[in-house]
Design an enzyme around this catalytic site. Structure first.
Site, short mmCIF file in Angstrom:
data_model
loop_
_atom_site.label_atom_id
_atom_site.label_comp_id
_atom_site.label_asym_id
_atom_site.label_seq_id
_atom_site.Cartn_x
_atom_site.Cartn_y
_atom_site.Cartn_z
N LYS A 181 -49.89 -27.87 30.05
CA LYS A 181 -50.11 -29.20 30.61
C LYS A 181 -49.77 -30.24 29.54
O LYS A 181 -50.51 -30.46 28.60
CB LYS A 181 -51.55 -29.42 31.08
N GLY A 234 -55.08 -32.61 20.41
CA GLY A 234 -55.38 -33.94 20.93
C GLY A 234 -56.56 -34.54 20.19
O GLY A 234 -56.79 -34.21 19.03
N SER A 235 -57.29 -35.38 20.90
CA SER A 235 -58.33 -36.16 20.22
C SER A 235 -59.68 -35.44 20.22
O SER A 235 -59.92 -34.54 21.02
CB SER A 235 -58.46 -37.51 20.91
N THR A 238 -61.76 -35.61 23.65
CA THR A 238 -61.27 -34.66 24.65
C THR A 238 -61.63 -33.23 24.25
O THR A 238 -61.99 -32.41 25.11
CB THR A 238 -59.74 -34.80 24.82
N ALA A 239 -61.56 -32.95 22.97
CA ALA A 239 -61.91 -31.60 22.49
C ALA A 239 -63.35 -31.26 22.87
O ALA A 239 -63.65 -30.12 23.23
CB ALA A 239 -61.73 -31.51 20.98
N GLU A 256 -56.68 -28.36 17.66
CA GLU A 256 -55.96 -29.10 16.61
C GLU A 256 -56.21 -30.57 16.88
O GLU A 256 -55.67 -31.12 17.85
CB GLU A 256 -54.45 -28.82 16.68
N CYS A 289 -50.73 -36.96 13.49
CA CYS A 289 -52.09 -36.52 13.19
C CYS A 289 -52.30 -36.33 11.70
O CYS A 289 -53.37 -36.58 11.17
CB CYS A 289 -52.39 -35.22 13.94
N GLU A 384 -59.89 -42.60 12.98
CA GLU A 384 -58.45 -42.43 13.16
C GLU A 384 -57.89 -43.59 13.99
O GLU A 384 -58.43 -43.91 15.05
CB GLU A 384 -58.18 -41.11 13.87
P1 NAD Z 1 -55.97 -36.90 24.17
O1 NAD Z 1 -57.11 -36.09 23.69
O2 NAD Z 1 -56.25 -38.18 24.86
O3 NAD Z 1 -55.07 -36.05 25.19
C1 NAD Z 1 -54.48 -34.84 24.83
C2 NAD Z 1 -54.25 -34.01 26.08
O4 NAD Z 1 -55.51 -33.66 26.64
C3 NAD Z 1 -53.47 -34.71 27.18
O5 NAD Z 1 -52.55 -33.79 27.73
C4 NAD Z 1 -54.54 -35.07 28.18
O6 NAD Z 1 -54.09 -35.19 29.50
C5 NAD Z 1 -55.46 -33.88 28.04
N1 NAD Z 1 -56.83 -34.09 28.52
C6 NAD Z 1 -57.53 -35.25 28.54
N2 NAD Z 1 -58.77 -35.04 29.06
C7 NAD Z 1 -58.83 -33.73 29.39
C8 NAD Z 1 -59.85 -32.90 29.95
N3 NAD Z 1 -61.04 -33.39 30.30
N4 NAD Z 1 -59.58 -31.60 30.13
C9 NAD Z 1 -58.40 -31.09 29.77
N5 NAD Z 1 -57.40 -31.82 29.24
C10 NAD Z 1 -57.61 -33.13 29.03
O7 NAD Z 1 -55.05 -37.10 22.91
P2 NAD Z 1 -53.72 -38.00 22.81
O8 NAD Z 1 -54.11 -39.43 22.78
O9 NAD Z 1 -52.73 -37.52 23.81
O10 NAD Z 1 -53.18 -37.56 21.37
C11 NAD Z 1 -53.55 -38.17 20.18
C12 NAD Z 1 -54.55 -37.31 19.44
O11 NAD Z 1 -54.01 -36.03 19.19
C13 NAD Z 1 -54.87 -37.89 18.07
O12 NAD Z 1 -56.26 -37.78 17.83
C14 NAD Z 1 -54.11 -36.99 17.13
O13 NAD Z 1 -54.60 -36.92 15.81
C15 NAD Z 1 -54.20 -35.68 17.82
N6 NAD Z 1 -53.16 -34.77 17.35
C16 NAD Z 1 -53.52 -33.70 16.57
C17 NAD Z 1 -52.56 -32.85 16.07
C18 NAD Z 1 -52.93 -31.66 15.23
O14 NAD Z 1 -52.11 -30.76 15.13
N7 NAD Z 1 -54.10 -31.61 14.62
C19 NAD Z 1 -51.21 -33.09 16.37
C20 NAD Z 1 -50.88 -34.19 17.14
C21 NAD Z 1 -51.86 -35.02 17.64
#
Ligand code: NAD
Length: 487
Positions: A181, A234-235, A238-239, A256, A289, A384
């Site tokens: 996704k 992601g963030s 959300t994690a 991650e 990130c 961040e």
């Molecule tokens: P986000 O957490 O908003 O979204 C990431 C993904 O999660 C999207 O596909 C989103 O649709 C999905 N999502 C959102 N809510 C969900 C839920 N309840 N259940 C399942 N999936 C859900 O993050 P973003 O704004 O897209 O990305 C930026 C973040 O990602 C920053 O915090 C950045 O540091 C992090 N990031 C980390 C790495 C790493 O390798 N550590 C790499 C790139 C980005």
């Protein structure tokens, strides 16, 4: 645009999901917009629990045959996917740039070749993966990596295809089936990947792509009891949602997450190198990130460092990311720009000083910004931002440098610039970071582990670590005929 095909940079992209080897449309769609000029790129199928269910069912149905496919054949298909990526580098680079606003030249020369490499690397690693055997008191212990089952892979928008394939390639190599996704702000290259995989001969249902919002289609995916692994980039907020959903089924998770990484510049550093590395933190308009957004400089060289930094940063060119001369493109979305600006406004209100930048520009552009006079416990130092905003703090000695470097809730990466190898060893040993770079940044061998500590993540991927995560590791203990277990 025909009904389900949108043409982006001359490339036809299917806007539907890819489930069980077929294109599937949702009733509802969402609009995908380019951050470069706000133009509409497509109306994308907006997945719900129904599509999530269908995708997991397809992945489940395809799993036994793919898991039983000989490793050499799986590796051959992954190489064929890599060949397909290589053939379409121009298409992928152009579409990705329009979709997420990152530089075309870096998509062309760095990112997309790396996407192909992800498949080749994990295909080759699969063939080298060796079972360990241990012999104890007459019986043997045979360790194997068994495919785990359907894996849900959820990715962000800042490096869409790169981060997706960093998960898809090892998950498939390990013999799993996948539901990918992608982020709703950059959904297009995942759809092209589905095309490429199908052309490469990947059987139906082995890779599925569902589009849509996290809450609507992501949540049912990560909550599904038939899912055997979840890998999320992601963030942190959300994690937390995902971890709660996964807890119900005890689904193993790899997370991650974000960072607030330090760049430590010691007085014995090559200052030109330090400045180059510091200015590099504005890459992808700061939406990285790993970015070392907290610059920590030893007091005795701070004035000279700042002077050279300002000189170099002021030469950065902001503009259309398709232009070869551009260094910084737009940020991804008006909401993201608001967020960045909010952080900067509050910091300035609290007494921070903008050495450079500090303002939004036309469109989705933000001035490369360096803020100083910031307190360690302030929001601008602790949170961040994910935009082209760096802070500069001064330290007196090594002890203080380490204390400041480690004093956030994150632990993704740390970069150290020093001419003293012993210092590098001493300091890196004390830094809390999944990756510590000494006199370099952003380089990594795929055989090495990647991940974050503290709130930057859970688990490691890369090389064997990926196979450990995407497999059920089994120990088969065999005794010779006639052997009796005496405990
Ligand atoms: P986000 O957490 O908003 O979204 C990431 C993904 O999660 C999207 O596909 C989103 O649709 C999905 N999502 C959102 N809510 C969900 C839920 N309840 N259940 C399942 N999936 C859900 O993050 P973003 O704004 O897209 O990305 C930026 C973040 O990602 C920053 O915090 C950045 O540091 C992090 N990031 C980390 C790495 C790493 O390798 N550590 C790499 C790139 C980005």
């Amino acid at each position: 645009m025909t009904e389900h095909i949108t043409t982006v940079a001359g490339v036809a992209v299917d806007t539907r999901h890819w489930i069980g080897g077929e294109r599937v449309a949702s009733v509802e769609t969402f609009t995908d917009v380019s951050p470069i000029d706000g133009s509409t790129l497509g109306e994308i199928s907006r997945g719900t629990a129904t599509e999530a269910e269908a995708a997991v069912a397809a992945a489940r149905a395809a799993f036994p045959a793919w898991a039983a496919t000989p490793r050499a054949e799986r590796a051959r298909i992954l190489h064929a996917i890599a060949d397909g990526v290589d053939k379409r580098i121009e298409d992928l680079a152009n579409v990705e740039t329009l979709d997420n606003g990152a530089l075309l030249r870096s998509h062309r020369c760095g990112v997309m070749p790396r996407v192909a490499h992800n498949f080749r690397f994990f295909a080759d690693w699969l063939l080298k993966l060796e079972h360990q055997d241990f012999a104890t008191r007459g019986h043997t212990n045979h360790v194997s990596w068994d495919p785990a089952g359907p894996c849900v892979l959820i990715t962000p928008w800042n490096a869409p295809l790169m981060l997706a394939t960093w998960k898809v390639a090892p998950a498939l190599a390990a013999g799993n089936t996948v539901i990918l996704k992608p982020a709703e702000w950059s959904p297009l290259t995942a759809s092209l990947l589905a095309d490429i995989a199908a052309e490469a001969g990947l059987p139906a249902g082995v890779l599925n792509v569902v589009q849509g919002y996290g809450a609507e289609v992501g949540n049912p995916l990560v909550s599904h009891p038939d899912v055997r692994r979840i890998s999320f980039t992601g963030s942190v907020p959300t994690a937390r949602h995902i971890a709660r959903a996964a807890a119900a089924n005890l689904t193993p998770l790899s997370l991650e997450l974000g960072g607030k990484s330090p760049l430590l510049v010691f007085a014995d550093a090559d200052l030109d190198l330090a400045v180059d590395l510091a200015v590099e933190q504005y890459d992808n308009a700061g939406q990285v990130c790993l970015a070392a957004t907290r610059i920590l400089v030893e007091e005795t060289v701070s004035d000279e460092f700042t002077r050279r930094f300002v000189e170099k940063a002021s030469r950065l060119r902001q503009g259309d990311p398709r232009d070869e001369a551009t260094d910084l493109g737009p940020n991804i979305h008006p909401r993201q720009l608001e967020k960045i600006d909010g952080f900067v406004r509050r910091a300035l209100g609290d007494g921070a000083r903008a050495v450079i930048g500090g303002k939004r520009m036309d469109g989705l552009y933000y001035e490369p910004t360096l803020l100083t006079d910031v307190a360690q416990d302030s929001e601008i130092v602790q949170e961040e931002i994910f935009g082209p905003v760096l802070t500069l703090q001064i330290f007196g000695d090594e002890e203080e440098a380490v204390r400041l470097a480690n004093d956030t809730r994150f632990g993704l990466a740390a970069t150290l610039v020093t001419g003293d190898h012993e210092r590098a060893e001493r300091v890196t040993a004390r830094l809390v970071a999944g990756t510590a770079w000494v006199n370099c940044f952003f380089v990594r061998d795929l055989r090495a582990p990647f991940g974050g500590s503290r709130h930057s993540g859970v688990g490691r991927e890369g090389g064997t670590w990926s196979f450990d995560f995407y497999c059920d590791v089994k120990n088969t203990v065999t005794a010779p005929n006639g052997w009796h277990n005496h405990g």
